[in-house]
Write a protein that holds these residues in place. Structure first.
Motif, mmCIF file in Angstrom:
data_model
loop_
_atom_site.group_PDB
_atom_site.id
_atom_site.type_symbol
_atom_site.label_atom_id
_atom_site.label_comp_id
_atom_site.label_asym_id
_atom_site.label_seq_id
_atom_site.Cartn_x
_atom_site.Cartn_y
_atom_site.Cartn_z
ATOM 1 N N GLY A 87 0.756 -1.448 -0.203
ATOM 2 C CA GLY A 87 0.180 0.269 -0.729
ATOM 3 C C GLY A 87 0.777 1.099 -0.303
ATOM 4 N N PHE A 88 -0.047 2.531 0.151
ATOM 5 C CA PHE A 88 0.905 3.206 0.100
ATOM 6 C C PHE A 88 2.317 3.711 1.593
ATOM 7 C CE2 PHE A 88 -3.443 4.246 -2.180
ATOM 8 C CZ PHE A 88 -3.044 5.731 -3.059
ATOM 9 N N TYR A 89 1.711 3.043 2.192
ATOM 10 C CA TYR A 89 3.301 3.558 3.393
ATOM 11 C C TYR A 89 4.203 2.024 3.541
ATOM 12 C CZ TYR A 89 -0.659 7.204 4.660
ATOM 13 O OH TYR A 89 -1.617 7.693 4.935
ATOM 14 N N VAL A 90 4.520 2.129 1.932
ATOM 15 C CA VAL A 90 5.239 1.055 2.377
ATOM 16 C C VAL A 90 6.799 1.328 2.614
ATOM 17 C CG1 VAL A 90 6.527 -0.471 0.644
ATOM 18 C CG2 VAL A 90 4.402 -0.182 -0.044
ATOM 19 N N GLY A 91 7.110 0.800 3.103
ATOM 20 C CA GLY A 91 8.553 1.118 4.076
ATOM 21 C C GLY A 91 8.460 1.886 5.352
ATOM 22 N N VAL A 92 7.440 1.954 5.786
ATOM 23 C CA VAL A 92 7.367 2.751 7.149
ATOM 24 C C VAL A 92 7.412 1.177 8.246
ATOM 25 C CG1 VAL A 92 5.848 4.865 6.183
ATOM 26 C CG2 VAL A 92 4.996 2.807 7.287
ATOM 27 N N LYS A 93 8.372 1.863 9.120
ATOM 28 C CA LYS A 93 8.125 0.858 10.104
ATOM 29 C C LYS A 93 7.309 0.700 11.312
ATOM 30 C CE LYS A 93 11.997 -2.056 12.484
ATOM 31 N NZ LYS A 93 13.089 -1.628 12.643
#
Length: 225
Positions: A16-22
Motif C-alpha cells: 500500500g501507500f505506506y510501504v517502507g514505514v517501520k
C-alpha cells in the motif's frame, strides 16, 4: 481483555501507500472470509512474540500487547490478521500511545463502528475472482465499512484491491466508483507471482477518477516478514 494472536513482530510495511514505514505488527487470528490466495494461518495455540523471542499461550492479554506498543519505536502499530475487526473490543481497550494502522477486509460494519478512532485504514475491496462466498453481500458490506471508516482530516483511508491474473475490469471500476469518495486513493496489488500488464490497463482507467497506484507485496521481494 484477551485475544488470540498469531504473532507480534517489528518490520516495515510491505503493502500500500505506506510501504517502507517501520511498524509494530499485531497479527490477530481468525477471519470471516476465505480468499483462495490467503497466505496467513487462521489459528494458532501459541502467539509468536518475535520481539522478545518467545512463544506465549493464547489468548494474549491486552496488558502484554500494550507494553510492546508503549516500548516500540515505530511509525505506527499495524493491526492485521486474519481479520482484526473480529477483535474490535480488544483493540478498543488498547491505549493509542502510537498511531493505529488497521488492515481490514472491510466486511464487518458493526465492528467498524467501534474502530473509528484508528489513524490509518488500509481497506480491501475484494474482487469476485477471490472466490469469497456471498460476493454481492460482501461488496455491499465493504461499501458500508468504507463509509464508516472514510478518509478524514484525522484518519487516512485508502483502498487496496488484490488482483489475480483474471478479473472483470468493468466490475472493479464500478465498485471503485462507489468507494472513491471515502478514500484518498487506490492500490492495485497483484497476487504474488501474477502478471501486471492487464493491471496497468486498469490503472489507466481508474486514474481518471482517483489516485491509483500499482504496488506489489514489497516485503516478499525484500525477504522480510
Amino acid at each position: 481483555m484477551r485475544a488470540n494472536l498469531i504473532e507480534i513482530f517489528r518490520s516495515v510495511q510491505g503493502e500500500g501507500f505506506y510501504v517502507g514505514v517501520k511498524q509494530l505488527f499485531i497479527r490477530f487470528s481468525g477471519c470471516n472470509l476465505n480468499c483462495y490466495y490467503c497466505d496467513t494461518p487462521k489459528t494458532s495455540e501459541k502467539c509468536h512474540d518475535r520481539i522478545r523471542g518467545r512463544q506465549i499461550l493464547n489468548p494474549v492479554s491486552a496488558t502484554y500487547v500494550q507494553n510492546l506498543i508503549d516500548t516500540s519505536r515505530v511509525h505506527s502499530v499495524c493491526l492485521t490478521g486474519g481479520e482484526p475487526m473480529l477483535h474490535a473490543e480488544f483493540i478498543s481497550n488498547l491505549n493509542r500511545t502510537k498511531p493505529f494502522y488497521l488492515e481490514s477486509n472491510m466486511t464487518l460494519p458493526e465492528k467498524a463502528r467501534k474502530l473509528r478512532f484508528v489513524d490509518y485504514v488500509a481497506g480491501d475491496l475484494k474482487v469476485r475472482e477471490s472466490r469469497v462466498e456471498g460476493y454481492d453481500e460482501v461488496l455491499e458490506k465493504t461499501v458500508e465499512c468504507f463509509k464508516i471508516l472514510k478518509n478524514t482530516r484525522n484518519r487516512k483511508t485508502f483502498c487496496k484491491i488484490v488482483l489475480p491474473d483474471d478479473f472483470d475490469e468493468e466490475e472493479i471500476i464500478n465498485s471503485a466508483l462507489e468507494i472513491k469518495n471515502y478514500v484518498f486513493g487506490f492500490v492495485l496489488q497483484p497476487v504474488f507471482g501474477s502478471g501486471v500488464e492487464k493491471i496497468l490497463k486498469l490503472q489507466d482507467k481508474m486514474m481518471e477518477f482517483a489516485d491509483t497506484r500499482v504496488i506489489p507485496q514489497v516485503h516478499k521481494y525484500l525477504g522480510v516478514r
